[in-house]
Design an enzyme around this catalytic site. Structure first.
Site, PDB file in Angstrom:
ATOM      1  N   GLN A 263      73.770  59.069 -18.741  1.00  0.00           N
ATOM      2  CA  GLN A 263      74.617  58.283 -18.835  1.00  0.00           C
ATOM      3  C   GLN A 263      75.641  58.151 -17.905  1.00  0.00           C
ATOM      4  OE1 GLN A 263      77.634  58.129 -21.649  1.00  0.00           O
ATOM      5  NE2 GLN A 263      77.631  56.094 -22.237  1.00  0.00           N
ATOM      6  N   GLY A 264      75.407  57.233 -16.610  1.00  0.00           N
ATOM      7  CA  GLY A 264      76.222  57.305 -15.680  1.00  0.00           C
ATOM      8  C   GLY A 264      77.245  56.144 -15.556  1.00  0.00           C
TER       9      GLY A 264
ATOM     10  N   SER B 136      81.062  57.029 -16.221  1.00  0.00           N
ATOM     11  CA  SER B 136      82.243  57.473 -15.806  1.00  0.00           C
ATOM     12  C   SER B 136      82.315  57.708 -14.295  1.00  0.00           C
ATOM     13  CB  SER B 136      82.731  58.878 -16.444  1.00  0.00           C
ATOM     14  OG  SER B 136      82.902  58.735 -17.932  1.00  0.00           O
TER      15      SER B 136
ATOM     16  N   SER C 269      76.353  64.065 -18.713  1.00  0.00           N
ATOM     17  CA  SER C 269      75.821  64.984 -19.372  1.00  0.00           C
ATOM     18  C   SER C 269      74.094  65.039 -19.295  1.00  0.00           C
ATOM     19  CB  SER C 269      75.913  64.636 -21.010  1.00  0.00           C
ATOM     20  OG  SER C 269      77.164  64.802 -21.217  1.00  0.00           O
TER      21      SER C 269
ATOM     22  N   GLU D 257      76.739  54.328 -29.842  1.00  0.00           N
ATOM     23  CA  GLU D 257      77.268  55.598 -29.523  1.00  0.00           C
ATOM     24  C   GLU D 257      78.360  55.880 -30.394  1.00  0.00           C
ATOM     25  OE1 GLU D 257      79.096  56.409 -25.670  1.00  0.00           O
ATOM     26  OE2 GLU D 257      78.866  58.488 -26.164  1.00  0.00           O
TER      27      GLU D 257
HETATM   28  C1  LIG Z   1      81.573  67.017 -22.718  1.00  0.00           C
HETATM   29  C2  LIG Z   1      81.680  65.728 -22.158  1.00  0.00           C
HETATM   30  C3  LIG Z   1      80.334  64.978 -21.775  1.00  0.00           C
HETATM   31  C4  LIG Z   1      80.675  63.738 -21.376  1.00  0.00           C
HETATM   32  N1  LIG Z   1      79.517  62.854 -20.867  1.00  0.00           N
HETATM   33  C5  LIG Z   1      79.590  61.880 -20.385  1.00  0.00           C
HETATM   34  C6  LIG Z   1      78.206  61.209 -20.052  1.00  0.00           C
HETATM   35  O1  LIG Z   1      77.116  61.596 -20.246  1.00  0.00           O
HETATM   36  N2  LIG Z   1      78.274  60.225 -19.084  1.00  0.00           N
HETATM   37  C7  LIG Z   1      79.674  59.430 -18.795  1.00  0.00           C
HETATM   38  O2  LIG Z   1      79.675  58.476 -18.332  1.00  0.00           O
HETATM   39  N3  LIG Z   1      80.892  60.199 -19.176  1.00  0.00           N
HETATM   40  C8  LIG Z   1      80.606  61.256 -19.909  1.00  0.00           C
HETATM   41  N4  LIG Z   1      81.948  61.876 -20.080  1.00  0.00           N
HETATM   42  C9  LIG Z   1      83.187  61.234 -19.836  1.00  0.00           C
HETATM   43  C10 LIG Z   1      84.120  60.951 -20.903  1.00  0.00           C
HETATM   44  O3  LIG Z   1      83.644  59.580 -21.426  1.00  0.00           O
HETATM   45  C11 LIG Z   1      85.641  60.913 -20.163  1.00  0.00           C
HETATM   46  O4  LIG Z   1      85.994  62.063 -19.842  1.00  0.00           O
HETATM   47  C12 LIG Z   1      86.449  59.987 -21.112  1.00  0.00           C
HETATM   48  O5  LIG Z   1      86.106  58.497 -21.150  1.00  0.00           O
HETATM   49  C13 LIG Z   1      87.891  60.357 -20.561  1.00  0.00           C
HETATM   50  O6  LIG Z   1      88.212  60.046 -19.193  1.00  0.00           O
HETATM   51  P1  LIG Z   1      88.753  60.716 -18.141  1.00  0.00           P
HETATM   52  O7  LIG Z   1      88.287  62.124 -18.377  1.00  0.00           O
HETATM   53  O8  LIG Z   1      88.476  60.200 -16.701  1.00  0.00           O
HETATM   54  O9  LIG Z   1      90.085  60.961 -18.684  1.00  0.00           O
HETATM   55  P2  LIG Z   1      91.397  60.208 -18.243  1.00  0.00           P
HETATM   56  O10 LIG Z   1      90.881  58.784 -18.504  1.00  0.00           O
HETATM   57  O11 LIG Z   1      91.909  60.373 -17.025  1.00  0.00           O
HETATM   58  O12 LIG Z   1      92.255  60.286 -19.259  1.00  0.00           O
HETATM   59  C14 LIG Z   1      93.200  61.503 -19.250  1.00  0.00           C
HETATM   60  C15 LIG Z   1      94.367  61.551 -20.418  1.00  0.00           C
HETATM   61  O13 LIG Z   1      95.037  60.354 -20.529  1.00  0.00           O
HETATM   62  C16 LIG Z   1      94.876  59.801 -21.578  1.00  0.00           C
HETATM   63  N5  LIG Z   1      94.965  58.299 -21.342  1.00  0.00           N
HETATM   64  C17 LIG Z   1      94.117  57.629 -20.400  1.00  0.00           C
HETATM   65  N6  LIG Z   1      94.233  56.134 -20.473  1.00  0.00           N
HETATM   66  C18 LIG Z   1      95.229  56.106 -21.444  1.00  0.00           C
HETATM   67  C19 LIG Z   1      95.695  54.985 -22.139  1.00  0.00           C
HETATM   68  N7  LIG Z   1      95.326  53.736 -21.786  1.00  0.00           N
HETATM   69  N8  LIG Z   1      96.439  55.122 -23.374  1.00  0.00           N
HETATM   70  C20 LIG Z   1      96.724  56.493 -23.754  1.00  0.00           C
HETATM   71  N9  LIG Z   1      96.314  57.250 -23.010  1.00  0.00           N
HETATM   72  C21 LIG Z   1      95.534  57.245 -22.040  1.00  0.00           C
HETATM   73  C22 LIG Z   1      93.590  60.212 -22.194  1.00  0.00           C
HETATM   74  O14 LIG Z   1      93.463  59.772 -23.655  1.00  0.00           O
HETATM   75  C23 LIG Z   1      93.526  61.530 -21.689  1.00  0.00           C
HETATM   76  O15 LIG Z   1      94.193  62.204 -22.548  1.00  0.00           O
HETATM   77  C24 LIG Z   1      81.682  63.160 -20.629  1.00  0.00           C
HETATM   78  C25 LIG Z   1      83.151  63.850 -21.222  1.00  0.00           C
HETATM   79  C26 LIG Z   1      83.044  65.147 -21.894  1.00  0.00           C
HETATM   80  C27 LIG Z   1      84.300  65.879 -22.050  1.00  0.00           C
END
Ligand SMILES: Cc1cc2nc3c(=O)[nH]c(=O)nc-3n(C[C@H](O)[C@H](O)[C@H](O)COP(=O)(O)OP(=O)(O)OC[C@H]3O[C@@H](n4cnc5c(N)ncnc54)[C@H](O)[C@@H]3O)c2cc1C
Lengths: 285, 387
Positions: free
Chosen positions: B128-129, B131, B163, B249
């Site tokens: 899944q691409g 993020s 992932s 999902e």
């Molecule tokens: C093990 C794992 C597997 C994953 N696999 C995939 C995958 O296969 N494909 C894919 O596309 N993505 C994948 N992801 C990505 C995942 O969807 C993102 O990590 C997640 O959506 C959070 O985005 P971020 O990491 O950029 O954090 P950020 O968005 O930068 O958030 C950082 C912090 O700020 C908080 N925050 C951000 N915006 C807000 C808001 N509006 N209100 C309150 N708090 C906020 C968040 O809750 C978090 O605590 C994976 C992540 C993990 C950990």
């Protein structure tokens, strides 16, 4: 598998909600706070509606329904903060004269506590030497007793259903207030700190709901203990969060929030406490 | 309100149980959990066995090659496979649980014929691409560009946290086909493409997780040519298509794991009794609490499933309610395991230590807890949008 309430169950719940809206609305609730005491006419109306005789077989003059139905109407009672020894009287229907019909009020010695001792027509258990206490909940008179407690699963579950109703109502009150009250030029519900408080209230309530309804269906004593544990938490935490969402208004006697919180505290001490329930659940592992 | 299963459902359960008992011993030995190529081989072998037995794509519509099972049958399937200790979907996760269902719902007949059967047979796996480094929670802010050139899109940008990208054949890729502007708000101008991972210009750089594995990766895209025929849904309509994907999902992806948590809890209690930690009332009651939590989460699952069976729709926002409580409860489960194990919880070779590390992602992946709370507050409770 169809875990959702049937049409009849939905109608029963709606009927109870209507009855309470007509007989125990907010005005009646506040009047009860000012003039504590049991409303005998309302008790009779509950009896007439089959609230106490709900689970009594039809052959014995009851409505012949089961625990799932009882849970739905007790949830409504909790939502409306209905007063009186509802659980004890419901359980006495069929064994204590007049309980089923709402003619008599039955209370029970529940371990260290007896509720509504002075108002009751009939007391189950040994209440001798019970001392009145100044109850934290203005709507539940309490006595301290030296009784012991053998929690009857049905009592535990019905109390859990009342807690569930109260938790759901507190979520509604918080959400209503958060949509109306404006600060910094917008409704406070637009702020995440408030939003997340409300979301957590809903989540706790819905998890408790699944637990309470399932326990009513399975009648499993472990599931019943789990239902009480989660419903106590949903009600107590929910009322606290609701109070927080109301700000200074929430700390006043005028807002209903404190009534939900105080009742939730009382119910958390009744029939089975969180620690007792957790021990039961541990013993199942 | 009823929790009994129909005769048909029980017959389905019995057949499945029988098949599981006969088939599971034929699986190859379990791979090292940190070795993704080995896990791919293991997970796809299991998928092939499911396919041959007629259980592949159980909850997919028949028109998409699935079995058209009811939500309740799917629930039974998840319960029984987990109870029998069968492999989890693993590397097949994206293909089976969201790329596949999305193509089934939004793809053309040719696209369904091309991509769905290999997913069901365990021949191709998807990642899944979505993020990007600057578009996580704010997914609609993604910037990877796709420019139309003849029959192709030319894609440039980068994805992150993808992932099992290292072992994937295809990627469900979200790209920007119209730059954000006054006329094009960020939720528009996004397109859903199927990217072949072996296309020239795709570079995968594995990222090491805090658990020590390379379960996710960065994916760099340098002028990668993707045939326009790989577009699912209309150009610039990718956000809507994506919402279809995400509802799958969130709605069904964690169901089987509740059963696993209940098993882990029972094992944990057994260890506590053996080691004497059970005599500590606080620990014992904590275990009792968790018993209430996971029992209730299982009941909530049944509630949600029977609700979707009545309404016949895709899983709704109720999935967010479930996900919020589940992810925290599962983290508490491993915190309690550490309390029971004491210093042994620091040993990576002990049961649960790796699980404890993995569980830290549950409140982040598939939408953080903060984002789930926003969804619950705005979409279920109707609170005003804000920031
Ligand atoms: C093990 C794992 C597997 C994953 N696999 C995939 C995958 O296969 N494909 C894919 O596309 N993505 C994948 N992801 C990505 C995942 O969807 C993102 O990590 C997640 O959506 C959070 O985005 P971020 O990491 O950029 O954090 P950020 O968005 O930068 O958030 C950082 C912090 O700020 C908080 N925050 C951000 N915006 C807000 C808001 N509006 N209100 C309150 N708090 C906020 C968040 O809750 C978090 O605590 C994976 C992540 C993990 C950990």
């Amino acid at each position: 598998m169809d875990f959702q309430p049937t049409k009849d169950q939905q109608a029963l719940r709606a009927g109870m909600r209507d009855l309470l809206a007509a007989r125990f609305d907010r005005q009646a609730l506040r009047a009860a706070v000012e003039r504590p005491g049991l409303d005998r006419a309302l008790w009779q109306a509950l009896g007439d509606a089959g609230f106490f005789a709900l689970r009594l077989p039809e052959s014995a003059g009851g409505v012949g329904l089961g625990l799932p139905e009882a849970v739905l109407v007790f949830e409504e009672a909790g939502r409306a903060l209905l007063t009186g020894p509802l659980v004890a009287t419901h359980l006495a229907a069929g064994s204590v004269a007049g309980a089923a019909s709402g003619e008599s009020v039955v209370t029970r010695v529940d371990g260290p506590l007896v509720a509504w001792l002075e108002e009751a027509d009939h007391v189950q258990g040994d209440a001798s030497g019970a001392r009145a206490m100044r109850s934290v909940d203005p709507l539940t008179p309490l006595h301290r007793s030296r009784g012991t407690r053998t929690p009857e699963p049905e009592a535990v579950l019905l109390a859990a259903a009342e807690q569930l109703g109260s938790a759901g109502r507190c979520t509604e009150l918080a959400v209503q207030h958060a949509k109306q009250r404006e600060q910094f030029g917008r409704p406070i519900g637009a702020f995440q700190a408030v939003k997340h408080l409300c979301a957590d209230m809903l989540v706790r309530t819905e998890v408790a709901r699944a637990a309470v309804y399932a326990a009513a269906v399975t009648e499993d004593p472990y599931e019943i203990a789990g239902a009480k544990l989660l419903a106590d938490q949903a009600a107590v935490r929910g009322a606290r969060d609701c109070l927080q969402a109301h700000g200074g208004m929430g700390f006043t006697w005028e807002a209903d929030v404190h009534l939900h919180l105080k009742r939730a505290w009382v119910r958390a001490e009744q029939w089975q406490t969180a620690d007792e329930a957790a021990e039961v659940l541990a013993s199942a592992l | 309100m009823d929790l009994t299963y129909t005769e048909e459902e029980e017959a389905f359960r019995a057949r499945l149980r029988q098949w599981l008992a006969a088939s599971l011993p034929e699986l190859p030995p379990r791979p090292d959990p940190l070795d993704w190529p080995a896990r791919r081989a293991y997970d796809t072998a299991w998928q092939r066995m499911l396919y041959d037995a007629g259980y592949a794509g159980l909850h997919w519509p028949e028109a998409a090659g699935g079995r058209g099972a009811t939500p309740t049958q799917h629930l039974i399937y998840l319960e029984e496979t987990e109870k029998a200790g069968a492999p989890y979907v693993g590397a097949n996760f994206v293909g089976l649980l969201h790329a596949g269902p999305t193509i089934a719902a939004e793809g053309t007949p040719e696209q369904r014929a091309r991509w769905l059967p290999p997913v069901l047979r365990g021949e191709e796996i998807w990642c899944q691409g979505f993020s990007e480094p600057d578009a996580g929670s704010d997914l609609a802010a993604l910037r990877t560009r796709a420019v139309r050139d003849g029959d192709d899109y030319v894609v440039t940008g980068s994805k992150i946290w993808t992932s099992h990208a290292e072992v994937a054949d295809w990627c469900e890729l979200l790209v920007r086909t119209e730059p954000i502007s006054e006329a094009v708000p960020k939720h528009r101008g996004i397109t859903w493409l199927a990217l072949p991972m072996d296309a020239p210009g795709v570079t995968v750089r594995p990222l090491r997780t805090l658990a020590g594995s390379t379960e996710f990766a960065e994916v760099f895209l340098d002028e990668v040519r993707v045939p326009a025929a790989n577009r699912v849904g209309a150009e610039n309509d990718g956000w809507r298509v994506t919402m279809v994907t995400l509802s799958f999902e969130r709605g069904t992806a964690f169901v089987g794991e509740v059963v696993a948590c209940r098993r882990t809890l029972a094992e944990l209690a057994a260890v506590a009794k053996e080691t004497g930690r059970w005599d500590d009332g606080a620990v014992r009651r904590q275990l009792g609490w968790l018993n209430a939590e996971f029992t209730a989460l299982w009941r909530l699952t049944q509630w949600n499933v029977s609700e979707s069976e009545r309404t016949g729709g895709v899983p709704g926002t109720g999935g967010s309610v479930f996900k919020l409580r589940y992810s925290h409860a599962r983290q508490e489960l491993y915190d309690t395991a550490a309390r029971v194990l004491g210093p042994d919880s620091l040993d990576l070779d002990r049961d649960w230590t790796l699980d404890k590390l993995s569980s830290l992602s549950y409140t982040i992946a598939a939408g953080t807890s903060q984002i789930q709370r926003n969804i619950v507050a705005e979409r279920i409770l109707g609170l005003p949008k804000g920031r």
